[in-house]
Design an enzyme around this catalytic site. Structure first.
Site, PDB file in Angstrom:
ATOM      1  N   ARG A 184       0.865  -1.195   0.000  1.00 16.54           N
ATOM      2  CA  ARG A 184       0.000   0.000   0.000  1.00 16.54           C
ATOM      3  C   ARG A 184       0.888   1.227   0.000  1.00 16.54           C
ATOM      4  O   ARG A 184       0.941   1.983   0.970  1.00 16.54           O
ATOM      5  CB  ARG A 184      -0.919  -0.003   1.204  1.00 16.54           C
ATOM      6  CG  ARG A 184      -1.859  -1.195   1.368  1.00 16.54           C
ATOM      7  CD  ARG A 184      -2.696  -1.561   0.207  1.00 16.54           C
ATOM      8  NE  ARG A 184      -4.075  -1.095   0.157  1.00 16.54           N
ATOM      9  CZ  ARG A 184      -5.057  -1.474   0.954  1.00 16.54           C
ATOM     10  NH1 ARG A 184      -4.831  -2.262   1.954  1.00 16.54           N
ATOM     11  NH2 ARG A 184      -6.282  -1.030   0.771  1.00 16.54           N
ATOM     12  N   GLN A 225      -0.649   2.957  -5.904  1.00 17.03           N
ATOM     13  CA  GLN A 225      -2.077   3.285  -5.770  1.00 17.03           C
ATOM     14  C   GLN A 225      -2.899   3.025  -7.041  1.00 17.03           C
ATOM     15  O   GLN A 225      -4.005   2.495  -6.952  1.00 17.03           O
ATOM     16  CB  GLN A 225      -2.257   4.724  -5.305  1.00 17.03           C
ATOM     17  CG  GLN A 225      -2.290   4.789  -3.790  1.00 17.03           C
ATOM     18  CD  GLN A 225      -2.504   6.177  -3.246  1.00 17.03           C
ATOM     19  OE1 GLN A 225      -2.774   7.114  -3.983  1.00 17.03           O
ATOM     20  NE2 GLN A 225      -2.358   6.311  -1.954  1.00 17.03           N
ATOM     21  N   ASP A 282      -4.085  -0.566  -7.061  1.00 20.61           N
ATOM     22  CA  ASP A 282      -4.599  -1.081  -5.789  1.00 20.61           C
ATOM     23  C   ASP A 282      -6.002  -1.683  -5.929  1.00 20.61           C
ATOM     24  O   ASP A 282      -7.014  -1.032  -5.664  1.00 20.61           O
ATOM     25  CB  ASP A 282      -4.581   0.056  -4.750  1.00 20.61           C
ATOM     26  CG  ASP A 282      -4.892  -0.438  -3.357  1.00 20.61           C
ATOM     27  OD1 ASP A 282      -5.282  -1.620  -3.203  1.00 20.61           O
ATOM     28  OD2 ASP A 282      -4.762   0.359  -2.414  1.00 20.61           O
ATOM     29  N   SER A 333      -8.290  -1.741  -2.758  1.00 22.82           N
ATOM     30  CA  SER A 333      -9.053  -0.516  -2.495  1.00 22.82           C
ATOM     31  C   SER A 333     -10.211  -0.361  -3.462  1.00 22.82           C
ATOM     32  O   SER A 333     -11.319  -0.005  -3.058  1.00 22.82           O
ATOM     33  CB  SER A 333      -8.139   0.714  -2.593  1.00 22.82           C
ATOM     34  OG  SER A 333      -7.288   0.757  -1.487  1.00 22.82           O
ATOM     35  N   TYR A 361      -2.035  -0.126   9.140  1.00 22.32           N
ATOM     36  CA  TYR A 361      -3.022  -1.191   9.318  1.00 22.32           C
ATOM     37  C   TYR A 361      -3.334  -1.386  10.797  1.00 22.32           C
ATOM     38  O   TYR A 361      -2.553  -1.007  11.668  1.00 22.32           O
ATOM     39  CB  TYR A 361      -2.489  -2.509   8.763  1.00 22.32           C
ATOM     40  CG  TYR A 361      -2.553  -2.595   7.264  1.00 22.32           C
ATOM     41  CD1 TYR A 361      -3.771  -2.791   6.622  1.00 22.32           C
ATOM     42  CD2 TYR A 361      -1.417  -2.478   6.492  1.00 22.32           C
ATOM     43  CE1 TYR A 361      -3.846  -2.867   5.250  1.00 22.32           C
ATOM     44  CE2 TYR A 361      -1.472  -2.556   5.107  1.00 22.32           C
ATOM     45  CZ  TYR A 361      -2.700  -2.758   4.497  1.00 22.32           C
ATOM     46  OH  TYR A 361      -2.766  -2.833   3.144  1.00 22.32           O
TER      47      TYR A 361
HETATM   48  P1  NAI Z   1      -8.861  -3.407   6.019  1.00 17.21           P
HETATM   49  O1  NAI Z   1      -9.830  -3.861   4.989  1.00 17.21           O
HETATM   50  O2  NAI Z   1      -7.625  -4.198   6.262  1.00 17.21           O
HETATM   51  O3  NAI Z   1      -9.607  -3.257   7.435  1.00 17.21           O
HETATM   52  C1  NAI Z   1     -10.780  -2.498   7.577  1.00 17.21           C
HETATM   53  C2  NAI Z   1     -10.766  -1.678   8.832  1.00 17.21           C
HETATM   54  O4  NAI Z   1     -10.999  -2.523   9.966  1.00 17.21           O
HETATM   55  C3  NAI Z   1      -9.481  -0.935   9.137  1.00 17.21           C
HETATM   56  O5  NAI Z   1      -9.746   0.443   9.163  1.00 17.21           O
HETATM   57  C4  NAI Z   1      -9.083  -1.454  10.522  1.00 17.21           C
HETATM   58  O6  NAI Z   1      -8.488  -0.455  11.334  1.00 17.21           O
HETATM   59  C5  NAI Z   1     -10.408  -1.894  11.079  1.00 17.21           C
HETATM   60  N1  NAI Z   1     -10.321  -2.812  12.221  1.00 17.21           N
HETATM   61  C6  NAI Z   1      -9.471  -3.850  12.411  1.00 17.21           C
HETATM   62  N2  NAI Z   1      -9.697  -4.432  13.601  1.00 17.21           N
HETATM   63  C7  NAI Z   1     -10.750  -3.777  14.171  1.00 17.21           C
HETATM   64  C8  NAI Z   1     -11.452  -3.920  15.385  1.00 17.21           C
HETATM   65  N3  NAI Z   1     -11.131  -4.855  16.286  1.00 17.21           N
HETATM   66  N4  NAI Z   1     -12.453  -3.049  15.650  1.00 17.21           N
HETATM   67  C9  NAI Z   1     -12.792  -2.082  14.774  1.00 17.21           C
HETATM   68  N5  NAI Z   1     -12.163  -1.887  13.588  1.00 17.21           N
HETATM   69  C10 NAI Z   1     -11.151  -2.728  13.301  1.00 17.21           C
HETATM   70  O7  NAI Z   1      -8.473  -1.904   5.754  1.00 17.21           O
HETATM   71  P2  NAI Z   1      -8.137  -1.167   4.392  1.00 17.21           P
HETATM   72  O8  NAI Z   1      -9.360  -0.563   3.876  1.00 17.21           O
HETATM   73  O9  NAI Z   1      -7.413  -2.100   3.506  1.00 17.21           O
HETATM   74  O10 NAI Z   1      -7.171  -0.010   4.926  1.00 17.21           O
HETATM   75  C11 NAI Z   1      -6.161  -0.275   5.880  1.00 17.21           C
HETATM   76  C12 NAI Z   1      -5.042   0.756   5.838  1.00 17.21           C
HETATM   77  O11 NAI Z   1      -4.453   0.811   4.559  1.00 17.21           O
HETATM   78  C13 NAI Z   1      -5.488   2.172   6.154  1.00 17.21           C
HETATM   79  O12 NAI Z   1      -4.506   2.780   6.933  1.00 17.21           O
HETATM   80  C14 NAI Z   1      -5.541   2.836   4.828  1.00 17.21           C
HETATM   81  O13 NAI Z   1      -5.357   4.236   4.939  1.00 17.21           O
HETATM   82  C15 NAI Z   1      -4.363   2.185   4.163  1.00 17.21           C
HETATM   83  N6  NAI Z   1      -4.462   2.282   2.723  1.00 17.21           N
HETATM   84  C16 NAI Z   1      -3.396   2.817   2.028  1.00 17.21           C
HETATM   85  C17 NAI Z   1      -3.454   2.957   0.661  1.00 17.21           C
HETATM   86  C18 NAI Z   1      -2.299   3.517  -0.084  1.00 17.21           C
HETATM   87  O14 NAI Z   1      -2.198   3.252  -1.250  1.00 17.21           O
HETATM   88  N7  NAI Z   1      -1.437   4.273   0.489  1.00 17.21           N
HETATM   89  C19 NAI Z   1      -4.627   2.529  -0.083  1.00 17.21           C
HETATM   90  C20 NAI Z   1      -5.685   1.979   0.737  1.00 17.21           C
HETATM   91  C21 NAI Z   1      -5.571   1.849   2.103  1.00 17.21           C
END
Ligand code: NAI
Length: 368
Positions: free
Chosen positions: A122, A127, A130, A133, A228
Site C-alpha cells: 500500500r 495506488q 490497488d 481498495s 493497518y
Molecule cells: P482493512 O480492509 O484491512 O480493514 C478495515 C478496517 O478494519 C481498518 O480500518 C481497521 O483499522 C479496522 N479494524 C481492524 N480491527 C478492528 C477492530 N477490532 N475493531 C474495529 N475496527 C477494526 O483496511 P483497508 O481498507 O485495507 O485499509 C487499511 C489501511 O491501509 C489504512 O490505513 C488505509 O489508509 C491504508 N491504505 C493505504 C493505501 C495507499 O495506497 N497508500 C490505499 C488503501 C488503504
C-alpha cells in the site's frame, strides 16, 4: 506481447479482468489482446465491444491460456486453467497465497510466473494498481444498498402527510476503504451515521464524511505497522465487545467491515449483542468470507435471530460487475505496464511491487 483474458469460471463471478476501454489503451500501447468469447457478458461488455477496441476473440479457454504471454484474471486459477497455462508464461490474479496453497504449488510446477494483486504494497506508487481498495470501494457502497433493501424502513427522514418518519441510524464498524465508502453511501441516502474503528487516525476521515466517530480509549493499541490495524489484547477486545454491544442497540443498520491483514476477521458483534438489538434491525457482515465480524453471520446466508436479520453476502464486488470490472481493469493494466516494460516481463525483484506480488517464478514458490 500477447495478453489473454479468459472468461471467469468461479460460481457467481461476473467480473472480467479487462474491459473494452482498457483493451483499447493497451492495444494503442502496442500489446496484442486475446479475449475469450463471452468473457465480459456478465459485466455487460459484449464481444463486439472488445473486438471494436482491438482485441482478438477466441472460442476456447485453451486458446487464451495457450497463446498468451500474460494471462489476466480476477479469481485465482483453477487446476484445469493452470494445466492450460504456457510453461514460462505469466498470470496475474487476485488471491491470498495462504488460502490458495494448492494453486501456488501447481503454478510453480508449471513454471508460471504468477502475481497476486492481494499482496500489492500500500505505497503511493502502487495506488493506481490497488485492487483491494477499488474492490473494497464497490463492496462498501453495495453493502449499504443491500442492507437498505433488506430493511423495512426508509433511510432518510421523511415529513409527509402520512406522518413524520425519523432517519435510520446506521453504524459502520471498521473505517478502512470499504467502511468509509459505506459511511458516504449511507449519508447520501439520508441516514444518521456513526462509525467505530480501533485506529484513532480515522476519526478525522469519518467526521469529514458527516458521521459521528464513536470513541473507546484503547491507548493506541489498535494501530499496527503501515497504517493497518493489529489484533487487540484479550482484555481490550473484551472492553471493545462490551462497548459495541451498547452501540448496536440504537442502530437500525449495522455494516461491519473490520479486517486485520493475514488474520481472521475480529469478532465485533456477539450473539448476545445481536439479541440486544431492536427487531427489524439489519446487520450486514462484509467480513463474512474471512471469519465474520458478527458471531451469527454465515457465509452466503441470511440468518434471523430474534427479529434481527444478519446478511453474510459473498463476493459483493461481483454484484456490481460493470464498475467493479472497470476499476479492476484500470488497476491490472497499470500493474501490467509496470511489470512488462518494453514488451517483455521486467522481473526486477529489487522493486517492492514486483517482489511483494510475485508468488511463483522459475519453478519456485516465493510466497505462501
Ligand atoms: P482493512 O480492509 O484491512 O480493514 C478495515 C478496517 O478494519 C481498518 O480500518 C481497521 O483499522 C479496522 N479494524 C481492524 N480491527 C478492528 C477492530 N477490532 N475493531 C474495529 N475496527 C477494526 O483496511 P483497508 O481498507 O485495507 O485499509 C487499511 C489501511 O491501509 C489504512 O490505513 C488505509 O489508509 C491504508 N491504505 C493505504 C493505501 C495507499 O495506497 N497508500 C490505499 C488503501 C488503504
Amino acid at each position: 506481447m500477447q495478453i489473454g483474458v479468459p472468461k471467469e469460471t468461479a460460481p457467481n463471478e461476473r467480473r472480467v479482468a479487462l474491459v473494452p476501454d482498457a483493451v483499447g489503451r493497451l492495444v494503442k500501447a502496442g500489446y496484442e489482446i486475446v479475449v475469450e468469447q463471452g468473457a465480459g457478458a456478465g459485466a455487460a461488455f459484449p464481444d463486439e465491444a472488445f473486438r471494436a477496441a482491438g482485441a482478438a476473440l477466441v472460442g476456447a479457454p485453451a486458446d487464451v491460456f495457450g497463446r498468451s504471454d500474460v494471462v489476466l484474471k480476477v479469481q485465482p486459477p483453477t487446476p484445469a486453467e493452470i494445466r492450460l497455462c504456457r510453461e514460462g508464461g505469466a498470470l496475474v490474479a487476485l488471491f491470498q497465497p495462504s488460502v490458495e496453497r494448492d494453486a501456488i504449488v501447481q503454478l510453480a510446477a508449471r513454471k508460471v510466473t504468477a502475481f497476486s494483486l492481494a499482496l500489492l504494497p500500500r505505497i503511493t506508487r502502487a495506488q493506481p494498481m490497488d485492487v483491494l481498495s477499488s474492490q473494497a470501494t464497490v463492496a462498501g457502497y453495495k453493502a449499504v444498498l443491500l442492507a437498505a433493501t433488506a430493511a423495512g424502513r426508509f433511510l432518510p427522514m421523511l415529513v409527509t402527510a402520512a406522518g413524520t418518519l425519523p432517519p435510520a441510524r446506521v453504524l459502520v464498524l471498521g473505517a478502512g476503504v470499504a467502511g468509509l465508502q459505506a459511511i458516504a453511501t449511507a449519508r447520501r441516502l439520508g441516514a444518521v451515521v456513526s462509525a467505530f474503528d480501533v485506529r484513532p487516525a480515522v476519526k478525522e476521515q469519518v467526521e469529514s464524511l458527516g458521521a459521528r466517530f464513536l470513541q473507546l480509549d484503547i491507548g493506541g493499541q489498535g494501530e499496527g505497522t503501515g497504517g493497518y490495524a493489529k489484533e487487540l489484547s484479550q482484555e481490550t477486545h473484551r472492553r471493545e465487545l462490551e462497548f459495541l454491544a451498547q452501540s448496536v442497540k440504537d442502530a437500525d443498520i449495522v455494516i461491519t467491515t473490520a479486517a486485520i491483514p493475514g488474520k481472521r476477521a475480529p469478532l465485533l458483534v456477539t450473539a448476545d449483542a445481536v439479541r440486544g438489538m431492536k427487531p427489524g434491525s439489519v446487520i450486514l457482515d462484509l467480513a463474512v468470507e474471512t471469519g465474520g465480524n458478527c458471531e451469527l453471520s454465515q457465509p452466503g446466508k441470511d440468518v434471523v435471530e430474534r427479529g434481527v436479520l444478519i446478511l453474510g453476502p459473498l463476493n459483493v464486488p461481483s454484484t456490481l460487475p460493470s464498475h467493479a470490472s472497470q476499476m479492476y481493469a484500470r488497476n491490472v493494466s497499470s500493474f501490467l505496464v509496470h511489470v512488462a516494460r518494453e514488451g517483455r516481463l521486467n522481473l526486477d525483484f529489487s522493486d517492492e511491487i514486483i517482489r511483494d506480488t510475485c508468488v511463483t517464478h522459475a519453478g519456485e514458490v516465493r510466497k505462501s
